[in-house]
Motif scaffolding. Structure first.
Motif, short mmCIF file in Angstrom:
data_model
loop_
_atom_site.label_atom_id
_atom_site.label_comp_id
_atom_site.label_asym_id
_atom_site.label_seq_id
_atom_site.Cartn_x
_atom_site.Cartn_y
_atom_site.Cartn_z
N LEU A 1 0.84 -1.21 0.00
CA LEU A 1 0.00 0.00 0.00
C LEU A 1 0.87 1.25 0.00
CD1 LEU A 1 -2.84 1.22 0.10
CD2 LEU A 1 -2.68 1.14 2.60
N ARG A 2 1.90 1.26 0.82
CA ARG A 2 2.81 2.42 0.84
C ARG A 2 3.42 2.65 -0.55
NH1 ARG A 2 5.53 0.26 5.84
NH2 ARG A 2 4.34 1.16 7.53
N LYS A 3 3.80 1.57 -1.20
CA LYS A 3 4.39 1.70 -2.55
C LYS A 3 3.38 2.30 -3.52
CE LYS A 3 6.71 -0.92 -6.14
NZ LYS A 3 7.19 -2.21 -6.59
N LYS A 4 2.11 1.87 -3.44
CA LYS A 4 1.07 2.43 -4.30
C LYS A 4 0.87 3.91 -4.02
CE LYS A 4 -2.13 -0.25 -6.28
NZ LYS A 4 -1.29 -0.18 -7.41
N ILE A 5 0.91 4.29 -2.75
CA ILE A 5 0.74 5.71 -2.38
C ILE A 5 1.90 6.53 -2.93
CG2 ILE A 5 0.73 7.32 -0.44
CD1 ILE A 5 -0.86 5.13 1.13
N LEU A 6 3.12 6.04 -2.77
CA LEU A 6 4.29 6.75 -3.30
C LEU A 6 4.21 6.86 -4.82
CD1 LEU A 6 7.12 5.28 -1.05
CD2 LEU A 6 6.17 7.61 -1.00
N THR A 7 3.74 5.81 -5.47
CA THR A 7 3.57 5.85 -6.91
C THR A 7 2.54 6.90 -7.31
OG1 THR A 7 4.19 3.53 -7.11
CG2 THR A 7 2.95 4.47 -8.95
N SER A 8 1.48 7.02 -6.54
CA SER A 8 0.47 8.04 -6.85
C SER A 8 1.05 9.44 -6.70
CB SER A 8 -0.79 7.87 -6.00
OG SER A 8 -0.60 8.34 -4.70
#
Length: 182
Positions: free
Chosen positions: A78-85
């Motif tokens: 989830l953190r990775k998806k947030i950083l990607t966003s």
């Protein structure tokens, strides 16, 4: 839910057990959503990114390999998806500057008023190389004067999802557009 149980669910998901996926979703969605909302501070974006996490988990279940802390794995994903966003938002802002505008992403700036019919046709041909939804969002936004809100309603999705698709399309088409207008 203890880590062993979550690891067991992940193993079952890897073996195409949709009931295990539903159980994992029901057990962890709320906590992951709360974390995403705490970071993003916007309900639709937090919902979207949490939903995307589970969609990706199911779509890539065959490659799922977690051997230690499954809950940490979910939070890390989830953190990775947030950083990607966050990265995608930055990319979108840079692409808008390349196109000659430093306005909000909700501004209805279109290429229609700026380009000739031949240039428009060339852009449409190039846009056909995009995935279908990105192609549709790009054409509607840039060539047909649709707002993000209108597209979100049309596709029955959130505005952030439409923004993400438009950002991805712009990212993929920007080298072509820069050459075309440069």
């Amino acid at each position: 839910m203890p880590t062993d149980n979550v690891l067991g669910l992940l193993d079952r998901i890897r073996a195409d057990d949709y009931q295990a996926f539903e159980q994992l979703f029901e057990t962890h969605w709320q906590a992951l959503y709360r974390y995403a909302h705490k970071v993003l501070r916007r309900v639709p974006e937090a919902e979207d990114i949490t939903q995307e996490l589970f969609c990706d988990l199911w779509a890539n279940r065959a490659q799922l390999r977690v051997h230690t802390n499954a809950q940490a794995y979910l939070l890390g994903a989830l953190r990775k998806k947030i950083l990607t966003s966050f990265r995608d938002e930055d990319i979108r802002a840079r692409h808008l500057r390349v196109l000659g505008t430093d306005q909000e992403t909700t501004t209805e700036t279109t290429l229609r008023s700026l380009i000739s019919r031949e240039t428009r046709a060339a852009i449409q041909v190039r846009a056909r190389l995009l995935p279908p939804r990105e192609q549709e969002v790009f054409v509607l936004a840039m060539l047909e004067d649709f707002s993000v809100k209108e597209m979100a309603e049309r596709f029955a999705t959130s505005e952030q999802t439409v923004r993400n698709q438009l950002s991805s399309a712009l990212h993929k088409l920007s080298p072509f557009l820069v050459r075309l207008f440069g």
